[in-house]
Structure formats: structure tokens, C-alpha cells
Design a protein around this motif. Structure first.
Motif, short mmCIF file in Angstrom:
data_model
loop_
_atom_site.label_atom_id
_atom_site.label_comp_id
_atom_site.label_asym_id
_atom_site.label_seq_id
_atom_site.Cartn_x
_atom_site.Cartn_y
_atom_site.Cartn_z
N UNK A 80 -27.74 0.74 49.53
CA UNK A 80 -28.27 -0.46 48.86
C UNK A 80 -29.73 -0.65 49.29
N UNK A 81 -30.51 -1.33 48.43
CA UNK A 81 -31.96 -1.44 48.69
C UNK A 81 -32.33 -2.67 49.49
N UNK A 82 -31.69 -3.80 49.19
CA UNK A 82 -31.97 -5.02 49.96
C UNK A 82 -30.73 -5.90 49.98
N UNK A 83 -30.79 -6.90 50.87
CA UNK A 83 -29.61 -7.74 51.03
C UNK A 83 -29.94 -9.21 50.89
N UNK A 84 -28.92 -9.99 50.57
CA UNK A 84 -29.04 -11.45 50.58
C UNK A 84 -27.82 -11.99 51.33
N UNK A 85 -28.10 -12.76 52.39
CA UNK A 85 -27.01 -13.44 53.09
C UNK A 85 -27.04 -14.91 52.68
N UNK A 86 -25.93 -15.36 52.11
CA UNK A 86 -25.81 -16.79 51.83
C UNK A 86 -24.99 -17.35 52.98
N UNK A 185 -19.62 8.01 54.25
CA UNK A 185 -19.96 7.44 55.55
C UNK A 185 -21.47 7.38 55.62
N UNK A 186 -22.00 6.33 56.21
CA UNK A 186 -23.46 6.24 56.36
C UNK A 186 -23.89 7.22 57.44
N UNK A 187 -24.94 8.02 57.17
CA UNK A 187 -25.43 8.97 58.17
C UNK A 187 -26.31 8.22 59.17
N UNK A 188 -26.49 8.81 60.35
CA UNK A 188 -27.30 8.14 61.38
C UNK A 188 -28.71 7.83 60.88
N UNK A 189 -29.40 8.81 60.23
CA UNK A 189 -30.75 8.48 59.73
C UNK A 189 -30.73 7.31 58.75
N UNK A 190 -29.68 7.25 57.91
CA UNK A 190 -29.62 6.14 56.95
C UNK A 190 -29.32 4.81 57.63
N UNK A 191 -28.54 4.86 58.74
CA UNK A 191 -28.29 3.63 59.50
C UNK A 191 -29.61 3.14 60.10
N UNK A 192 -30.43 4.09 60.59
CA UNK A 192 -31.74 3.72 61.16
C UNK A 192 -32.64 3.13 60.07
N UNK A 193 -32.65 3.81 58.91
CA UNK A 193 -33.50 3.33 57.79
C UNK A 193 -33.09 1.94 57.35
N UNK A 194 -31.78 1.68 57.38
CA UNK A 194 -31.25 0.40 56.89
C UNK A 194 -31.77 -0.77 57.73
N UNK A 195 -32.12 -0.48 59.00
CA UNK A 195 -32.62 -1.56 59.86
C UNK A 195 -33.91 -2.14 59.33
N UNK A 196 -34.66 -1.32 58.57
CA UNK A 196 -35.97 -1.79 58.08
C UNK A 196 -35.87 -2.43 56.69
N UNK A 197 -34.69 -2.31 56.05
CA UNK A 197 -34.57 -2.89 54.70
C UNK A 197 -34.44 -4.42 54.81
#
Ligand code: AMP
Length: 249
Positions: A80-86, A185-197
Motif C-alpha cells: 500500500x502507498x499510504x495510510x489513514x488511521x481514524x 509475506x512482506x519482505x524485510x526491505x519492504x518492511x523498512x520502506x514502509x516505515x517512511x510511508x
């Protein structure tokens, strides 16, 4: 086309849930939580549509306590590209979630919203249907196959005794069933990238929604314990027990 994917934080499906001693609900403290499994399937489907070039942006939305950000991060790590937490204090009922999602759909104008068919914590199987009604959009529930072409979503639905195919004019609502796909499964690089989204945090009031519950839980109890089975020596004895003890034939 944007796609919205609502993801709920629930007790991990591997955990054996325990009812609280005061019978008000199930024990959540110290329990492993995870993304609702049907929502993982919904995220996977959205990511596959993006990989095919049908979708340009995937927005993962969660309604719940601050820790629901972790669930959004999982969706971001899957693609996913971005998130919204309500952000809410408790876990809201399907009607409140549907109203919140409607407000977000009005704001974001997605072409498609893919939800899970049901959340495994309270098994409501209601949010997608309520959202379709509130938006006045067509719905393809219990989807086991989705194809998008020329503004139409063709959805194969798992119904009793077979598969039904429906064509939905978009924008539309789809709810994901078990056989739609196998989530990655999310790969480690993608888990790292997700931190910046980015994850936007808003309150229900910002969207004009009051999430106060309309239902009150009277009590929650464990299912009755299964009784031990009995061995029979012959078909005649089995038939006799079914007829005279169980009284089912
Ligand atoms: P339900 O109607 O509660 O069984 O939930 C059906 C689907 O609605 C789930 O699989 C999610 O996709 C979505 N949903 C329900 N509650 C929430 C929530 N609190 N936050 C995000 N999505 C939710």
C-alpha cells in the motif's frame, strides 16, 4: 484509479481466545494482535491490481486505537502507498466504521473499496454491505475472483452451491473471500520502506461521524465443552443410539 482498503486490527488467528472473567468480552491484554486475515487478502488483491497497472494508489485505512497503526504498517509493507488511521478509543461497530469509510470515500474519491468479507473477532460480516448502502454503490461480496476492465469490475462470488458472476459499474465495493488469492509475506526491505510511508491520523469528529456504540453486549461466555464420543460395536447399535438416545433419526 485510487483504491481504499480498510484493515482491522484483531486478535491473531493462531491465538486461542479466552473470555474475561467478568464476561464483558475477550481478554486482549498481552494477546498477540494482527491484521484481520480477510483484510490481508484484500490488500494483496489491491497490490496485484496495482502491479497490473489498473490501480495507481492504494490507501490502507484502519479505525481503532493508536496501535492500529501497526496494522496499517503491515499493509504498507505489503505494497500500500499510504495510510489513514481514524483514531478511536474503542473498537467501533460496523455502522460507525461504514460511516467513517463513507466520509473518507467522499474525500478521496476511490474507484474501488476492497474490504475483508468479515472481521474474525466479532464475525459481523456487515461493514462492506453497510458501506455500499451508504454510498449507493454496487457491491460484489464474498469475491473469489476480480477482473477490472473499462470501468467495470467483474466479480466471481462464492454463494451456496456454486459461483455467481456479477458485473459492477465502478465505483464499487468488493469484499474478499478466502480463495481470492494467497497474500504475500512482506519482505524485510519492504518492511523498512514502509516505515517512511505516510500515515495520516484523524478523529471520527474530523469526518463528522459519532462512533458511539448503538449495541450493548449483555455477556460473552465460552462455548459449551464438547462431550466425549462413544464407541459402538455394530451398525444396529449405532442406529439404536441415534434413534433412542440422540433422537436424530
Ligand atoms: P465486519 O463487518 O466487522 O465483519 O468487517 C468486515 C470488514 O470491514 C473487515 O474485514 C475490514 O475490511 C472492514 N473493517 C471492519 N472494522 C474495521 C475497522 N475498525 N477498521 C478498518 N476496517 C474495518
Amino acid at each position: 484509479m485510487k483504491i481504499l482498503v480498510p484493515v482491522k486490527r484483531v486478535v491473531d488467528y493462531n491465538v486461542k481466545v479466552r473470555v474475561k472473567s467478568d464476561q464483558t468480552g475477550v481478554e486482549l491484554s498481552g494477546v498477540k494482535m494482527a491484521m484481520n486475515p480477510f483484510d490481508e487478502i484484500a490488500v494483496e488483491e489491491a497490490v496485484r491490481l496495482k502491479e497490473k497497472g489498473v490501480v495507481t494508489e492504494i490507501i490502507a485505512v484502519s479505525v481503532g486505537i493508536t496501535a492500529s497503526q501497526e496494522t496499517i504498517r503491515t499493509a504498507l509493507a505489503m505494497g500500500a502507498d499510504r495510510g489513514i488511521l481514524v483514531e478511536t478509543e474503542a473498537s467501533p461497530e460496523p455502522l460507525a466504521v461504514a460511516k467513517i469509510l463513507k466520509a473518507l470515500a467522499d474525500r478521496e474519491q476511490p474507484g474501488l473499496i476492497i474490504l475483508g468479507k468479515q472481521a474474525i473477532d466479532d464475525d459481523m460480516n456487515a461493514t462492506g454491505q453497510m458501506l455500499a448502502a451508504l454510498l449507493g454503490w454496487p457491491q460484489g461480496t464474498f469475491a473469489s475472483k476480480v477482473d477490472i476492465e473499462d470501468g467495470t469490475a467483474t466479480v466471481k462470488r462464492e454463494v451456496d452451491g456454486g459461483l455467481e458472476t456479477v458485473a459492477l459499474t465502478m465505483p464499487a465495493i468488493i469484499t474478499a473471500d478466502l480463495r481470492l488469492n494467497e497474500p504475500r509475506y512482506a519482505s524485510l526491505p519492504n518492511i523498512m520502506k514502509a516505515r517512511k510511508k505516510p500515515i495520516d491520523v484523524v478523529k471520527p469528529a474530523d469526518l463528522g461521524v459519532d462512533p458511539a456504540p448503538r449495541l450493548s453486549t449483555l455477556k460473552v461466555v465460552e462455548p459449551p465443552k464438547r462431550q466425549a464420543g462413544k464407541k459402538v460395536k455394530s451398525v444396529a447399535e449405532l442406529v439404536d443410539k441415534l434413534r433412542n438416545e440422540a433422537k436424530v433419526i
